[in-house]
Design a protein around this motif. Structure first.
Motif, PDB file in Angstrom:
ATOM      1  N   SER A 242     -58.476 -52.166 -26.078  1.00 63.52           N
ATOM      2  CA  SER A 242     -57.379 -53.131 -25.868  1.00 63.52           C
ATOM      3  C   SER A 242     -56.067 -52.463 -25.468  1.00 63.52           C
ATOM      4  O   SER A 242     -55.206 -53.103 -24.879  1.00 63.52           O
ATOM      5  N   GLY A 243     -55.882 -51.181 -25.822  1.00 65.88           N
ATOM      6  CA  GLY A 243     -54.687 -50.461 -25.386  1.00 65.88           C
ATOM      7  C   GLY A 243     -53.463 -50.735 -26.248  1.00 65.88           C
ATOM      8  O   GLY A 243     -53.536 -51.334 -27.326  1.00 65.88           O
ATOM      9  N   LEU A 244     -52.323 -50.296 -25.738  1.00 69.09           N
ATOM     10  CA  LEU A 244     -51.047 -50.479 -26.431  1.00 69.09           C
ATOM     11  C   LEU A 244     -50.517 -51.881 -26.194  1.00 69.09           C
ATOM     12  O   LEU A 244     -50.771 -52.467 -25.142  1.00 69.09           O
ATOM     13  N   PRO A 245     -49.769 -52.425 -27.158  1.00 65.51           N
ATOM     14  CA  PRO A 245     -49.153 -53.728 -26.911  1.00 65.51           C
ATOM     15  C   PRO A 245     -48.308 -53.684 -25.636  1.00 65.51           C
ATOM     16  O   PRO A 245     -47.596 -52.700 -25.389  1.00 65.51           O
ATOM     17  N   THR A 246     -48.425 -54.713 -24.820  1.00 63.12           N
ATOM     18  CA  THR A 246     -47.616 -54.783 -23.603  1.00 63.12           C
ATOM     19  C   THR A 246     -47.452 -56.258 -23.263  1.00 63.12           C
ATOM     20  O   THR A 246     -47.782 -57.116 -24.092  1.00 63.12           O
ATOM     21  N   THR A 247     -46.928 -56.556 -22.088  1.00 62.13           N
ATOM     22  CA  THR A 247     -46.770 -57.991 -21.796  1.00 62.13           C
ATOM     23  C   THR A 247     -48.143 -58.620 -21.599  1.00 62.13           C
ATOM     24  O   THR A 247     -49.042 -58.004 -21.043  1.00 62.13           O
ATOM     25  N   GLY A 248     -48.283 -59.847 -22.104  1.00 60.36           N
ATOM     26  CA  GLY A 248     -49.526 -60.573 -21.908  1.00 60.36           C
ATOM     27  C   GLY A 248     -50.667 -60.050 -22.743  1.00 60.36           C
ATOM     28  O   GLY A 248     -51.786 -59.861 -22.235  1.00 60.36           O
ATOM     29  N   ASN A 249     -50.419 -59.801 -24.041  1.00 60.64           N
ATOM     30  CA  ASN A 249     -51.528 -59.427 -24.912  1.00 60.64           C
ATOM     31  C   ASN A 249     -52.439 -60.637 -25.107  1.00 60.64           C
ATOM     32  O   ASN A 249     -51.974 -61.790 -25.087  1.00 60.64           O
ATOM     33  N   VAL A 250     -53.716 -60.341 -25.336  1.00 58.77           N
ATOM     34  CA  VAL A 250     -54.710 -61.419 -25.365  1.00 58.77           C
ATOM     35  C   VAL A 250     -54.376 -62.470 -26.419  1.00 58.77           C
ATOM     36  O   VAL A 250     -54.462 -63.674 -26.164  1.00 58.77           O
ATOM     37  N   HIS A 251     -53.945 -62.042 -27.618  1.00 61.40           N
ATOM     38  CA  HIS A 251     -53.675 -63.047 -28.659  1.00 61.40           C
ATOM     39  C   HIS A 251     -52.474 -63.915 -28.280  1.00 61.40           C
ATOM     40  O   HIS A 251     -52.421 -65.089 -28.652  1.00 61.40           O
ATOM     41  N   GLU A 252     -51.522 -63.352 -27.521  1.00 65.63           N
ATOM     42  CA  GLU A 252     -50.361 -64.157 -27.104  1.00 65.63           C
ATOM     43  C   GLU A 252     -50.795 -65.239 -26.119  1.00 65.63           C
ATOM     44  O   GLU A 252     -50.387 -66.399 -26.232  1.00 65.63           O
ATOM     45  N   ILE A 253     -51.636 -64.858 -25.155  1.00 67.27           N
ATOM     46  CA  ILE A 253     -52.113 -65.839 -24.172  1.00 67.27           C
ATOM     47  C   ILE A 253     -52.946 -66.908 -24.880  1.00 67.27           C
ATOM     48  O   ILE A 253     -52.743 -68.112 -24.699  1.00 67.27           O
ATOM     49  N   ALA A 254     -53.862 -66.449 -25.734  1.00 68.36           N
ATOM     50  CA  ALA A 254     -54.810 -67.386 -26.348  1.00 68.36           C
ATOM     51  C   ALA A 254     -54.112 -68.283 -27.371  1.00 68.36           C
ATOM     52  O   ALA A 254     -54.313 -69.507 -27.382  1.00 68.36           O
ATOM     53  N   GLN A 255     -53.267 -67.675 -28.229  1.00 70.23           N
ATOM     54  CA  GLN A 255     -52.672 -68.473 -29.316  1.00 70.23           C
ATOM     55  C   GLN A 255     -51.536 -69.360 -28.812  1.00 70.23           C
ATOM     56  O   GLN A 255     -51.187 -70.348 -29.461  1.00 70.23           O
ATOM     57  N   ALA A 256     -50.934 -69.026 -27.645  1.00 70.29           N
ATOM     58  CA  ALA A 256     -49.919 -69.910 -27.074  1.00 70.29           C
ATOM     59  C   ALA A 256     -50.572 -71.239 -26.697  1.00 70.29           C
ATOM     60  O   ALA A 256     -49.992 -72.315 -26.865  1.00 70.29           O
ATOM     61  N   ALA A 257     -51.797 -71.152 -26.195  1.00 70.23           N
ATOM     62  CA  ALA A 257     -52.507 -72.373 -25.791  1.00 70.23           C
ATOM     63  C   ALA A 257     -53.233 -73.016 -26.966  1.00 70.23           C
ATOM     64  O   ALA A 257     -53.283 -74.237 -27.079  1.00 70.23           O
ATOM     65  N   TYR A 258     -53.819 -72.190 -27.819  1.00 72.84           N
ATOM     66  CA  TYR A 258     -54.639 -72.679 -28.945  1.00 72.84           C
ATOM     67  C   TYR A 258     -54.287 -71.856 -30.175  1.00 72.84           C
ATOM     68  O   TYR A 258     -54.821 -70.754 -30.372  1.00 72.84           O
ATOM     69  N   PRO A 259     -53.388 -72.347 -31.014  1.00 74.70           N
ATOM     70  CA  PRO A 259     -52.929 -71.556 -32.160  1.00 74.70           C
ATOM     71  C   PRO A 259     -54.067 -71.109 -33.080  1.00 74.70           C
ATOM     72  O   PRO A 259     -53.913 -70.134 -33.814  1.00 74.70           O
ATOM     73  N   ASP A 260     -55.229 -71.799 -33.008  1.00 72.25           N
ATOM     74  CA  ASP A 260     -56.344 -71.396 -33.867  1.00 72.25           C
ATOM     75  C   ASP A 260     -57.194 -70.286 -33.241  1.00 72.25           C
ATOM     76  O   ASP A 260     -58.193 -69.860 -33.831  1.00 72.25           O
ATOM     77  N   ALA A 261     -56.839 -69.798 -32.052  1.00 73.65           N
ATOM     78  CA  ALA A 261     -57.644 -68.753 -31.404  1.00 73.65           C
ATOM     79  C   ALA A 261     -57.584 -67.465 -32.219  1.00 73.65           C
ATOM     80  O   ALA A 261     -56.555 -67.129 -32.809  1.00 73.65           O
ATOM     81  N   ARG A 262     -58.712 -66.752 -32.260  1.00 74.87           N
ATOM     82  CA  ARG A 262     -58.802 -65.530 -33.065  1.00 74.87           C
ATOM     83  C   ARG A 262     -59.128 -64.344 -32.165  1.00 74.87           C
ATOM     84  O   ARG A 262     -59.946 -64.472 -31.229  1.00 74.87           O
ATOM     85  N   VAL A 263     -58.501 -63.208 -32.468  1.00 75.27           N
ATOM     86  CA  VAL A 263     -58.673 -62.031 -31.613  1.00 75.27           C
ATOM     87  C   VAL A 263     -58.892 -60.797 -32.476  1.00 75.27           C
ATOM     88  O   VAL A 263     -58.106 -60.512 -33.387  1.00 75.27           O
ATOM     89  N   VAL A 264     -59.956 -60.063 -32.174  1.00 69.78           N
ATOM     90  CA  VAL A 264     -60.158 -58.738 -32.765  1.00 69.78           C
ATOM     91  C   VAL A 264     -59.970 -57.722 -31.648  1.00 69.78           C
ATOM     92  O   VAL A 264     -60.706 -57.724 -30.661  1.00 69.78           O
ATOM     93  N   TYR A 265     -58.952 -56.900 -31.795  1.00 74.59           N
ATOM     94  CA  TYR A 265     -58.710 -55.810 -30.853  1.00 74.59           C
ATOM     95  C   TYR A 265     -59.401 -54.556 -31.389  1.00 74.59           C
ATOM     96  O   TYR A 265     -59.463 -54.340 -32.620  1.00 74.59           O
ATOM     97  N   VAL A 266     -59.851 -53.703 -30.465  1.00 79.05           N
ATOM     98  CA  VAL A 266     -60.497 -52.448 -30.859  1.00 79.05           C
ATOM     99  C   VAL A 266     -60.004 -51.351 -29.922  1.00 79.05           C
ATOM    100  O   VAL A 266     -59.995 -51.546 -28.696  1.00 79.05           O
ATOM    101  N   ASP A 267     -59.612 -50.221 -30.480  1.00 77.29           N
ATOM    102  CA  ASP A 267     -59.285 -49.077 -29.636  1.00 77.29           C
ATOM    103  C   ASP A 267     -59.568 -47.815 -30.441  1.00 77.29           C
ATOM    104  O   ASP A 267     -59.551 -47.832 -31.674  1.00 77.29           O
ATOM    105  N   ASN A 268     -59.835 -46.710 -29.732  1.00 74.67           N
ATOM    106  CA  ASN A 268     -60.078 -45.452 -30.448  1.00 74.67           C
ATOM    107  C   ASN A 268     -58.872 -44.514 -30.341  1.00 74.67           C
ATOM    108  O   ASN A 268     -58.964 -43.362 -30.726  1.00 74.67           O
ATOM    109  N   GLU A 269     -57.753 -45.022 -29.829  1.00 71.15           N
ATOM    110  CA  GLU A 269     -56.573 -44.177 -29.646  1.00 71.15           C
ATOM    111  C   GLU A 269     -55.588 -44.496 -30.777  1.00 71.15           C
ATOM    112  O   GLU A 269     -55.138 -45.648 -30.913  1.00 71.15           O
ATOM    113  N   PRO A 270     -55.250 -43.499 -31.604  1.00 74.47           N
ATOM    114  CA  PRO A 270     -54.475 -43.791 -32.812  1.00 74.47           C
ATOM    115  C   PRO A 270     -53.099 -44.394 -32.548  1.00 74.47           C
ATOM    116  O   PRO A 270     -52.626 -45.206 -33.346  1.00 74.47           O
ATOM    117  N   VAL A 271     -52.457 -44.024 -31.444  1.00 73.72           N
ATOM    118  CA  VAL A 271     -51.128 -44.588 -31.171  1.00 73.72           C
ATOM    119  C   VAL A 271     -51.261 -46.070 -30.807  1.00 73.72           C
ATOM    120  O   VAL A 271     -50.468 -46.913 -31.253  1.00 73.72           O
TER     121      VAL A 271
END
Ligand SMILES: C[S@@+](CC[C@H](N)C(=O)[O-])C[C@H]1O[C@@H](n2cnc3c(N)ncnc32)[C@H](O)[C@@H]1O
Length: 269
Positions: free
Chosen positions: A81-110
Motif C-alpha cells: 500500500s505504500g506511504l500515506p499520500t493523496t487518495g488513500n484507499v480508505h479515504e476514497i472508499a469511506q468518503a463514499a461508504y463510511p462502513d467500508a473496511r480497509v486492511v493495508y499491508v506493506d513490508n517497509e517499516p517507514v
C-alpha cells in the motif's frame, strides 16, 4: 550521511533507498530521506518520466477503487500500500461508504509507521506489517480477520507491487492462494512494470533499482495476465495505466505506454 530522525523505526537502513520512499518523493510527498532523493535524481537523469509514471499509476488505483465500489464491494485488502499520500484507499472508499473496511499491508517499516499514525483514529482501517510472499501471515492475521469477511466479496489490490517480487519467489503460486481464498464477486486489481513497448531507458531504471534499492522484475503482458488466473477480465483488459477506464479521453496521453506499467482488473466468477 543521513541524520537519523527520532521517529525512524530502528530496523530501517537509512543509507539505502527504498522503493516506497522514492515513490513518495516522485508523488511530491515528504516521507523520504536524503538517500531516497539522491537516488530519485539518478533515476530522473535517465528517465525524466518517472514522476508521470507514478502519478498515472496512482490515478489508476483511484479509478480501480471507484469502479469496484460501484459493484458493491466494501472491503479492501491493499497489499504493497505504500506511504500515506493523496487518495488513500480508505479515504476514497469511506468518503463514499463510511462502513467500508480497509486492511493495508506493506513490508517497509517507514510506510507501516506512517500508516499507523494516519489510521490511529480509524476503526475500519488498519495497517499490517507483512510480506505479500507469505499469504498465510496476511490472510490469517487477527487484524485482517477482524475487518475482512472472506465469505463476502473483497477487493484485493496489488498496485505497483509485483515488479518487486522476483520469479524465484514463485508469485504464480502465492497469487493462486490469494485468488482461492476470495469469494465469488471479488476483484483483483494490479499494475506492474513491463519492458514491452518501452524506450531503452527502462533498462537503466531497472538496473539502478537492482543495484541500489529493491530488485525489479519486469514482466510481459502474458505473465501479468496470468496472475488473474480464471478471473473474468474487466474491460478494457490489460492496458497501460492511463488507458484503464480514463475519466475523459483527454486524460490519455499520445503515448500511453510511457506510463510504463500495465494495469488490469479481474473479477472472480
Ligand atoms: C511503488 S509502491 C506502490 C504503493 C501503492 N500501492 C500505489 O500504487 O500507489 C510499492 C510498495 O510495495 C511495497 N512492497 C515491496 N515489496 C513488498 C513485499 N514483498 N511485500 C509487501 N510490500 C512490498 C513497497 O514497500 C512499497 O510501499
Amino acid at each position: 550521511m543521513e541524520q537519523r530522525l527520532s521517529w525512524v523505526p530502528k530496523e530501517v537502513d537509512v543509507s539505502k533507498p527504498s522503493a516506497a520512499r522514492v515513490y513518495d518523493y516522485f508523488l511530491g510527498g515528504s516521507y523520504n530521506f536524503a538517500v531516497d532523493r539522491a537516488f530519485a535524481q539518478q533515476l530522473l537523469a535517465v528517465a525524466p518520466t518517472m514522476p508521470m509514471v507514478c502519478r498515472q499509476n496512482r490515478s489508476f488505483l483511484r479509478r480501480a477503487v471507484q469502479h469496484i465500489l460501484g459493484h458493491g464491494v466494501r472491503q479492501f485488502l491493499d497489499i504493497g500500500s505504500g506511504l500515506p499520500t493523496t487518495g488513500n484507499v480508505h479515504e476514497i472508499a469511506q468518503a463514499a461508504y463510511p462502513d467500508a473496511r480497509v486492511v493495508y499491508v506493506d513490508n517497509e517499516p517507514v510506510a507501516v509507521a506512517h500508516s499507523e499514525l494516519m489510521l490511529k483514529d480509524n476503526d475500519s482501517a488498519i495497517i499490517l506489517h507483512a510480506d505479500v510472499r507469505d499469504p498465510e501471515s496476511i490472510l490469517n492475521a487477527p487484524e485482517t480477520r477482524s475487518l475482512i469477511d472472506f465469505d463476502q466479496p473483497v477487493a484485493l489490490l496489488m498496485v505497483a507491487l509485483l515488479h518487486f517480487v522476483p520469479d524465484v519467489d514463485q508469485p504464480a503460486e502465492f497469487m493462486a492462494r490469494y485468488r482461492d481464498v476470495l469469494a465469488p464477486g471479488s476483484f483483483l486489481a494490479l499494475s506492474q512494470g513491463t519492458e514491452e513497448r518501452q524506450p531503452p531507458q527502462v533498462h537503466a531504471v531497472r538496473d539502478l533499482y537492482n543495484q541500489r534499492a529493491n530488485r525489479v522484475t519486469t514482466r510481459t503482458s502474458a505473465e501479468i495476465t496470468s496472475f488473474l488466473g480464471d478471473f473474468d477480465i474487466v474491460e478494457p483488459g490489460l492496458v497501460f495505466t492511463p488507458e484503464w477506464r480514463p475519466e475523459s479521453p483527454s486524460d490519455v496521453p499520445d503515448e500511453p505506454e510511457l506510463a510504463g506499467f500495465y494495469a488490469i482488473v479481474g473479477r472472480k466468477p
